[in-house]
Design a protein around this motif. Structure first.
Motif, PDB file in Angstrom:
ATOM      1  N   UNK A 193      14.473 -17.930  19.025  1.00 22.57           N
ATOM      2  CA  UNK A 193      15.871 -17.849  19.425  1.00 22.57           C
ATOM      3  C   UNK A 193      15.903 -17.578  20.924  1.00 22.57           C
ATOM      4  N   UNK A 194      16.976 -17.962  21.583  1.00 22.39           N
ATOM      5  CA  UNK A 194      17.076 -17.644  23.007  1.00 22.39           C
ATOM      6  C   UNK A 194      17.177 -16.141  23.227  1.00 22.39           C
ATOM      7  N   UNK A 195      17.886 -15.447  22.330  1.00 28.20           N
ATOM      8  CA  UNK A 195      18.212 -14.043  22.541  1.00 28.20           C
ATOM      9  C   UNK A 195      17.203 -13.124  21.865  1.00 28.20           C
ATOM     10  N   UNK A 196      16.665 -12.156  22.594  1.00 29.66           N
ATOM     11  CA  UNK A 196      15.765 -11.181  21.959  1.00 29.66           C
ATOM     12  C   UNK A 196      16.544 -10.237  21.050  1.00 29.66           C
ATOM     13  N   UNK A 197      15.821  -9.519  20.212  1.00 33.44           N
ATOM     14  CA  UNK A 197      16.427  -8.490  19.355  1.00 33.44           C
ATOM     15  C   UNK A 197      15.685  -7.156  19.419  1.00 33.44           C
ATOM     16  N   UNK A 198      14.467  -7.157  19.937  1.00 29.15           N
ATOM     17  CA  UNK A 198      13.666  -5.928  19.992  1.00 29.15           C
ATOM     18  C   UNK A 198      12.551  -6.125  21.018  1.00 29.15           C
ATOM     19  N   UNK A 199      12.157  -5.047  21.749  1.00 27.34           N
ATOM     20  CA  UNK A 199      12.727  -3.707  21.824  1.00 27.34           C
ATOM     21  C   UNK A 199      14.138  -3.712  22.414  1.00 27.34           C
ATOM     22  N   UNK A 200      14.920  -2.643  22.168  1.00 27.93           N
ATOM     23  CA  UNK A 200      16.310  -2.627  22.613  1.00 27.93           C
ATOM     24  C   UNK A 200      16.441  -2.925  24.106  1.00 27.93           C
ATOM     25  N   UNK A 201      17.395  -3.826  24.418  1.00 27.62           N
ATOM     26  CA  UNK A 201      17.565  -4.279  25.792  1.00 27.62           C
ATOM     27  C   UNK A 201      18.981  -4.804  25.955  1.00 27.62           C
ATOM     28  N   UNK A 229      15.823 -12.619  28.541  1.00 31.88           N
ATOM     29  CA  UNK A 229      15.461 -11.495  29.407  1.00 31.88           C
ATOM     30  C   UNK A 229      14.279 -11.942  30.254  1.00 31.88           C
ATOM     31  N   UNK A 230      14.548 -12.330  31.505  1.00 31.86           N
ATOM     32  CA  UNK A 230      13.529 -12.988  32.317  1.00 31.86           C
ATOM     33  C   UNK A 230      12.348 -12.089  32.652  1.00 31.86           C
ATOM     34  N   UNK A 231      12.521 -10.776  32.538  1.00 25.61           N
ATOM     35  CA  UNK A 231      11.424  -9.852  32.816  1.00 25.61           C
ATOM     36  C   UNK A 231      10.398  -9.825  31.693  1.00 25.61           C
ATOM     37  N   UNK A 232      10.778 -10.342  30.515  1.00 26.89           N
ATOM     38  CA  UNK A 232       9.894 -10.290  29.356  1.00 26.89           C
ATOM     39  C   UNK A 232       9.957  -8.943  28.658  1.00 26.89           C
ATOM     40  N   UNK A 233       9.457  -8.924  27.420  1.00 23.43           N
ATOM     41  CA  UNK A 233       9.469  -7.694  26.631  1.00 23.43           C
ATOM     42  C   UNK A 233       8.579  -7.917  25.416  1.00 23.43           C
ATOM     43  N   UNK A 234       8.149  -6.833  24.802  1.00 23.57           N
ATOM     44  CA  UNK A 234       7.302  -6.960  23.613  1.00 23.57           C
ATOM     45  C   UNK A 234       7.352  -5.691  22.784  1.00 23.57           C
ATOM     46  N   UNK A 235       7.384  -5.870  21.457  1.00 26.09           N
ATOM     47  CA  UNK A 235       7.286  -4.748  20.535  1.00 26.09           C
ATOM     48  C   UNK A 235       6.931  -5.256  19.150  1.00 26.09           C
ATOM     49  N   UNK A 243       8.306 -11.007  20.718  1.00 30.80           N
ATOM     50  CA  UNK A 243       7.794 -11.351  22.043  1.00 30.80           C
ATOM     51  C   UNK A 243       8.848 -12.119  22.827  1.00 30.80           C
ATOM     52  N   UNK A 244       9.243 -11.538  23.941  1.00 33.84           N
ATOM     53  CA  UNK A 244      10.207 -12.128  24.857  1.00 33.84           C
ATOM     54  C   UNK A 244       9.425 -12.694  26.045  1.00 33.84           C
ATOM     55  N   UNK A 245       9.407 -14.024  26.182  1.00 36.09           N
ATOM     56  CA  UNK A 245       8.651 -14.674  27.254  1.00 36.09           C
ATOM     57  C   UNK A 245       9.402 -14.576  28.579  1.00 36.09           C
ATOM     58  N   UNK A 246       8.654 -14.536  29.671  1.00 36.59           N
ATOM     59  CA  UNK A 246       9.239 -14.389  30.993  1.00 36.59           C
ATOM     60  C   UNK A 246       9.861 -15.701  31.479  1.00 36.59           C
ATOM     61  N   UNK A 247      10.849 -15.566  32.365  1.00 36.43           N
ATOM     62  CA  UNK A 247      11.603 -16.722  32.833  1.00 36.43           C
ATOM     63  C   UNK A 247      10.878 -17.530  33.896  1.00 36.43           C
ATOM     64  N   UNK A 248      10.811 -18.841  33.696  1.00 37.37           N
ATOM     65  CA  UNK A 248      10.174 -19.734  34.650  1.00 37.37           C
ATOM     66  C   UNK A 248      10.907 -19.749  35.987  1.00 37.37           C
ATOM     67  N   UNK A 249      12.225 -19.589  35.969  1.00 39.99           N
ATOM     68  CA  UNK A 249      13.041 -19.725  37.177  1.00 39.99           C
ATOM     69  C   UNK A 249      12.795 -18.613  38.190  1.00 39.99           C
ATOM     70  N   UNK A 250      12.240 -17.504  37.761  1.00 39.33           N
ATOM     71  CA  UNK A 250      12.108 -16.341  38.635  1.00 39.33           C
ATOM     72  C   UNK A 250      10.932 -16.479  39.596  1.00 39.33           C
ATOM     73  N   UNK A 251      11.113 -15.993  40.777  1.00 42.78           N
ATOM     74  CA  UNK A 251      10.195 -15.993  41.914  1.00 42.78           C
ATOM     75  C   UNK A 251      10.089 -17.389  42.527  1.00 42.78           C
ATOM     76  N   UNK A 252       9.789 -17.386  43.820  1.00 42.43           N
ATOM     77  CA  UNK A 252       9.714 -18.653  44.550  1.00 42.43           C
ATOM     78  C   UNK A 252       8.442 -19.430  44.250  1.00 42.43           C
ATOM     79  N   UNK A 253       7.316 -18.717  44.027  1.00 41.03           N
ATOM     80  CA  UNK A 253       6.024 -19.394  43.941  1.00 41.03           C
ATOM     81  C   UNK A 253       5.298 -19.214  42.620  1.00 41.03           C
ATOM     82  N   UNK A 254       5.595 -18.157  41.856  1.00 42.20           N
ATOM     83  CA  UNK A 254       4.841 -17.897  40.624  1.00 42.20           C
ATOM     84  C   UNK A 254       5.492 -18.588  39.435  1.00 42.20           C
TER      85      UNK A 254
END
Length: 284
Positions: A193-201, A229-235, A243-254
């Motif tokens: 799903x696009x939206x995480x559910x855990x850990x609380x955020x 959640x572009x920062x990612x998360x896990x529980x 598992x919330x994967x990090x956003x590709x759009x974030x940062x100029x080079x990474x």
């Protein structure tokens, strides 16, 4: 010589939140929208060098404007593997008269669906169904969304944000039936799903509690994968990995993307760029 026992059951690629648009970066949020075309091309080059069953993008293909699909979707044409999408909130940042066209523009007959590979069932949700942005203006689900958002705000919930949403009652019932069918077939399950559910955020789906209760009640559910959640998360709760994967759009080079390998006793997430690598044990 490599035996079959030395190989994973299947592998697949994961991309979260390319969020492409031909617009200037948002420096404060470190989001570089136009740069996602090159990052996605890099990820697809890596995917094409691997033996994968499929690749899935976990929503927010674009940041805004229906015309943005015209720039980013052709990048996927170079992918050698089967390609799947689910939709995120930014995919509906289009003119009102194009809202009904978003799913078909990315090739979806239905915005939620499932498929099976090697006795693993992948259940793909439409987390935008009850929202203040995806249904057409005047649709009853916008009213339902407004009421739910008011309830969450009154309760002081951290996810009481208008950029969040949730599946409808009909879709939730469909999910429950999918889980039961997979259990009966002896299939293990990954829900996406696009939206995480855990850990609380603050980015969590508005129905996070009932989703967690449902998923953790089924031993065959191995994981719930999300973006948003572009920062990612896990529980982990009772052996189910969130598992919330990090956003590709974030940062100029990474960059940020992953390849997931499924074995009999574990899942291995091979992260690229900012995405973390991790080993997730599977409950029996």
């Amino acid at each position: 010589m490599t035996s079959s026992s030395d190989l994973p059951i299947l592998r697949f690629g994961v991309v979260a939140d390319p969020q492409y648009a031909a617009r200037e970066p948002h420096v404060g949020m470190d989001r570089h929208y136009a740069g996602s075309l090159a990052k996605l091309s890099e990820a697809i080059d890596v995917f094409n060098g691997e033996d994968l069953s499929f690749v899935i993008t976990l929503g927010d293909i674009i940041d805004r404007d229906f015309e943005s699909f015209d720039d980013i979707l052709p990048i996927y044409d170079s992918l050698k593997h089967e390609n799947f999408f689910l939709l995120g909130n930014h995919d509906f940042s289009v003119a009102d008269d194009r809202l009904a066209d978003v799913a078909s523009r990315v090739g979806l007959v239905s915005p939620y669906y499932s498929f099976v590979r090697q006795d693993w069932r992948f259940i793909i949700l439409d987390g935008n169904e009850v929202s203040t942005f995806a249904p057409a203006p005047g649709h009853p689900r916008r009213d339902t969304a407004a009421r739910r958002l008011d309830e969450l705000r009154a309760a002081g919930a951290i996810n009481a944000q208008d950029w969040n949403a949730m599946p409808s009652e009909e879709q939730f019932a469909w999910l429950s039936n999918q889980l039961a069918d997979a259990d009966a077939a002896g299939e293990r399950i990954i829900v996406m799903n696009h939206y995480p559910v855990y850990p609380p955020n603050e980015h969590d789906s508005w129905d996070r509690e009932r989703m967690i209760t449902l998923l953790t009640a089924h031993r065959h559910v191995a994981a719930y994968f999300s973006g948003h959640n572009h920062a990612g998360n896990f529980g982990t709760i009772r052996g189910c990995h969130f598992l919330n994967f990090q956003g590709m759009v974030d940062t100029e080079t990474e960059n940020a993307f992953a390849i997931v390998e499924i074995w009999n006793d574990r899942m291995q997430v091979r992260g690229f760029g900012r995405e973390d690598s991790r080993t997730l044990s599977l409950r029996r």
